[in-house]
Design an enzyme around this catalytic site. Structure first.
Site, PDB file in Angstrom:
ATOM      1  N   GLY A   1       0.796  -1.219   0.000  1.00  0.00           N
ATOM      2  CA  GLY A   1       0.000   0.000   0.000  1.00  0.00           C
ATOM      3  C   GLY A   1       0.836   1.280   0.000  1.00  0.00           C
ATOM      4  O   GLY A   1       0.492   2.245  -0.677  1.00  0.00           O
ATOM      5  N   ASN A   2       1.953   1.269   0.728  1.00  0.00           N
ATOM      6  CA  ASN A   2       2.738   2.509   0.847  1.00  0.00           C
ATOM      7  C   ASN A   2       3.464   2.880  -0.444  1.00  0.00           C
ATOM      8  O   ASN A   2       3.941   3.996  -0.592  1.00  0.00           O
ATOM      9  CB  ASN A   2       3.718   2.421   2.014  1.00  0.00           C
ATOM     10  CG  ASN A   2       4.803   1.390   1.772  1.00  0.00           C
ATOM     11  OD1 ASN A   2       4.549   0.336   1.200  1.00  0.00           O
ATOM     12  ND2 ASN A   2       6.007   1.706   2.167  1.00  0.00           N
TER      13      ASN A   2
ATOM     14  N   LYS B   1     -12.696 -10.456   4.673  1.00  0.00           N
ATOM     15  CA  LYS B   1     -12.215  -9.152   4.174  1.00  0.00           C
ATOM     16  C   LYS B   1     -13.345  -8.141   4.059  1.00  0.00           C
ATOM     17  O   LYS B   1     -14.239  -8.299   3.220  1.00  0.00           O
ATOM     18  CB  LYS B   1     -11.579  -9.325   2.790  1.00  0.00           C
ATOM     19  CG  LYS B   1     -10.281 -10.097   2.798  1.00  0.00           C
ATOM     20  CD  LYS B   1      -9.094  -9.168   2.740  1.00  0.00           C
ATOM     21  CE  LYS B   1      -7.814 -10.008   2.689  1.00  0.00           C
ATOM     22  NZ  LYS B   1      -6.631  -9.237   2.957  1.00  0.00           N
TER      23      LYS B   1
ATOM     24  N   LYS C   1      -2.519 -10.215  -2.151  1.00  0.00           N
ATOM     25  CA  LYS C   1      -1.500  -9.978  -3.166  1.00  0.00           C
ATOM     26  C   LYS C   1      -0.185 -10.690  -2.838  1.00  0.00           C
ATOM     27  O   LYS C   1       0.591 -11.034  -3.738  1.00  0.00           O
ATOM     28  CB  LYS C   1      -1.256  -8.481  -3.389  1.00  0.00           C
ATOM     29  CG  LYS C   1      -0.569  -7.749  -2.249  1.00  0.00           C
ATOM     30  CD  LYS C   1       0.815  -7.323  -2.604  1.00  0.00           C
ATOM     31  CE  LYS C   1       1.592  -6.659  -1.481  1.00  0.00           C
ATOM     32  NZ  LYS C   1       1.209  -6.702  -0.124  1.00  0.00           N
TER      33      LYS C   1
ATOM     34  N   LYS D   1       2.646 -12.185   4.337  1.00  0.00           N
ATOM     35  CA  LYS D   1       3.953 -11.958   3.704  1.00  0.00           C
ATOM     36  C   LYS D   1       4.936 -13.055   4.097  1.00  0.00           C
ATOM     37  O   LYS D   1       5.640 -13.608   3.250  1.00  0.00           O
ATOM     38  CB  LYS D   1       4.520 -10.600   4.108  1.00  0.00           C
ATOM     39  CG  LYS D   1       3.687  -9.439   3.614  1.00  0.00           C
ATOM     40  CD  LYS D   1       4.303  -8.111   4.015  1.00  0.00           C
ATOM     41  CE  LYS D   1       3.257  -7.045   4.152  1.00  0.00           C
ATOM     42  NZ  LYS D   1       2.224  -7.042   3.117  1.00  0.00           N
TER      43      LYS D   1
HETATM   44  P1  ADP Z   1       1.188  -3.868   2.747  1.00  0.00           P
HETATM   45  O1  ADP Z   1       0.278  -2.786   2.261  1.00  0.00           O
HETATM   46  O2  ADP Z   1       2.604  -3.664   2.305  1.00  0.00           O
HETATM   47  O3  ADP Z   1       0.677  -5.258   2.465  1.00  0.00           O
HETATM   48  P2  ADP Z   1       0.502  -4.212   5.564  1.00  0.00           P
HETATM   49  O4  ADP Z   1       0.097  -3.037   6.367  1.00  0.00           O
HETATM   50  O5  ADP Z   1      -0.525  -5.196   5.152  1.00  0.00           O
HETATM   51  O6  ADP Z   1       1.321  -3.651   4.328  1.00  0.00           O
HETATM   52  O7  ADP Z   1       1.626  -5.025   6.389  1.00  0.00           O
HETATM   53  C1  ADP Z   1       2.832  -4.413   6.846  1.00  0.00           C
HETATM   54  C2  ADP Z   1       2.745  -4.030   8.324  1.00  0.00           C
HETATM   55  O8  ADP Z   1       2.748  -5.201   9.155  1.00  0.00           O
HETATM   56  C3  ADP Z   1       3.906  -3.250   8.852  1.00  0.00           C
HETATM   57  O9  ADP Z   1       3.798  -1.882   8.554  1.00  0.00           O
HETATM   58  C4  ADP Z   1       3.851  -3.519  10.354  1.00  0.00           C
HETATM   59  O10 ADP Z   1       3.193  -2.472  11.024  1.00  0.00           O
HETATM   60  C5  ADP Z   1       2.979  -4.760  10.490  1.00  0.00           C
HETATM   61  N1  ADP Z   1       3.558  -5.888  11.243  1.00  0.00           N
HETATM   62  C6  ADP Z   1       2.797  -6.780  11.929  1.00  0.00           C
HETATM   63  N2  ADP Z   1       3.537  -7.722  12.519  1.00  0.00           N
HETATM   64  C7  ADP Z   1       4.837  -7.435  12.198  1.00  0.00           C
HETATM   65  C8  ADP Z   1       6.085  -8.067  12.525  1.00  0.00           C
HETATM   66  N3  ADP Z   1       6.154  -9.170  13.261  1.00  0.00           N
HETATM   67  N4  ADP Z   1       7.226  -7.515  12.032  1.00  0.00           N
HETATM   68  C9  ADP Z   1       7.165  -6.400  11.251  1.00  0.00           C
HETATM   69  N5  ADP Z   1       6.008  -5.757  10.935  1.00  0.00           N
HETATM   70  C10 ADP Z   1       4.846  -6.262  11.393  1.00  0.00           C
HETATM   71 MG    MG Z   2      -1.247  -6.068   3.169  1.00  0.00          MG
END
Ligand code: ADP
Ligand code: MG
Length: 304
Positions: free
Chosen positions: A11-12, A119, A203, A265
């Protein structure tokens, strides 16, 4: 010799509205073209949460089904990425072409996700409106964190990518391909025909599937943090540089990764690293992508 890399943008990398996205993709494209300039073969995948949400809201009175909204989001995001990457090629004198593929991801109609939609999408409704929508349209409506009722859809796993042959031949010809936007449009096969399904594919899992299909060396998941942590947000938080298959499985079991954000992820990275010898997955931020691939930062998941 470079590597074949699937880059999954979070998203970022895209921002939350049209103007923001137009700006954000410039930075994103600069990082991506850095990797291309170093001789890597890059295939781009991306999320679409805020974008498909916006399109779905705007289209609510038009009875636009979710698969069609997903297709629109792929076009909208792909258009911006294509423009920005082309511009970056032009600035650097790189003779390459970039294209987005409207992509469908095959799902299994017996996927267990259909029993438990998770979702949330679209507007918030009152309880009465929610009941009405459940009755009239067959939606599943759930209370969302005290803010009202929202429609929820299932998040099944992708089993194949419908346009994979086209994607492979474009890569072979040296083109940069943008594909499986928002995880791909979810479709099931019915008597040989494909039918779009109101669901949302993660994704991260679609990017993993893509990376396996094109026989990539690397799956790079770019998100808002430089590394993955255990005990995330706690006083004993520890940022991880390298993870073996076994360590990754253990930390998943211990619940270190938040469902819906970091967990998919890490699960996707694990699946890819475990799918064939030599395959590696890296989770890092957009800013650190170039450093990460050199082994200087990010969390690398591989069969050590
Ligand atoms: P994207 O849009 O890239 O899919 P998400 O917001 O879905 O991003 O996921 C990334 C976020 O997951 C990070 O910004 C962080 O705040 C969060 N997060 C949750 N658990 C963890 C972890 N164990 N280590 C690092 N980040 C984590
Ligand atoms: Mg995500």
């Amino acid at each position: 010799m470079g590597n074949k890399i699937v880059i999954a943008l979070g998203g970022n990398a895209l921002g939350n509205n049209c103007k923001e996205q137009m700006e954000a993709v410039k930075y994103t494209s600069n990082s991506i073209v850095d990797l291309i300039a170093e001789g890597n073969e890059i295939v781009i995948a991306h999320g679409n949460g805020p974008q498909v949400g916006m399109i779905n809201l705007a289209m609510e009175s038009r009875e636009m089904p979710l698969p069609e909204c997903g297709a629109m989001s792929q076009g909208y995001i792909g258009y911006h990425l294509q423009k920005a990457i082309r511009e970056e090629f032009r600035n650097r004198g790189i003779d390459k072409d970039v294209v987005s593929i409207i992509t469908q991801s095959l799902i299994d109609k017996n996927d267990k996700a259909f029993k438990n939609p998770t979702k949330p999408i679209g507007s918030f409704y009152s309880k009465e409106e929610a009941l009405e929508l459940e009755r009239k349209k067959g939606y599943t409506m759930l209370e969302d964190a005290g803010r009202g009722y929202r429609r929820v859809v299932p998040s099944p796993l992708p089993t194949d990518i419908v346009e994979k042959k086209v994607i492979k031949s474009l890569i072979k010809d040296g083109h940069v391909v943008i594909t499986v936007g928002g995880g791909g449009i979810p479709v099931v096969e019915e008597n040989g025909a494909l039918v779009g399904i109101p669901a949302v594919i993660d994704k991260d899992f679609a990017s993993e599937k893509l990376a396996e299909i094109i026989d990539a060396d690397y799956l790079i998941i770019l998100t808002a943090v430089d590394k993955v942590a255990i005990n995330y947000g706690k006083s004993n938080e520890r940022w991880l540089d390298q993870l073996s298959i076994e360590e990754t499985k253990k930390y998943i079991e211990e619940g270190h990764f938040a469902p819906g954000s970091m967990l998919p992820k890490v699960e996707a990275a694990l699946k890819f690293a475990n799918s064939k010898k030599g395959r590696k997955a890296l989770i890092t931020s957009l800013e650190k992508a170039k450093d990460g691939i050199k082994g200087n930062t990010g969390t690398l998941i591989s069969d050590k």
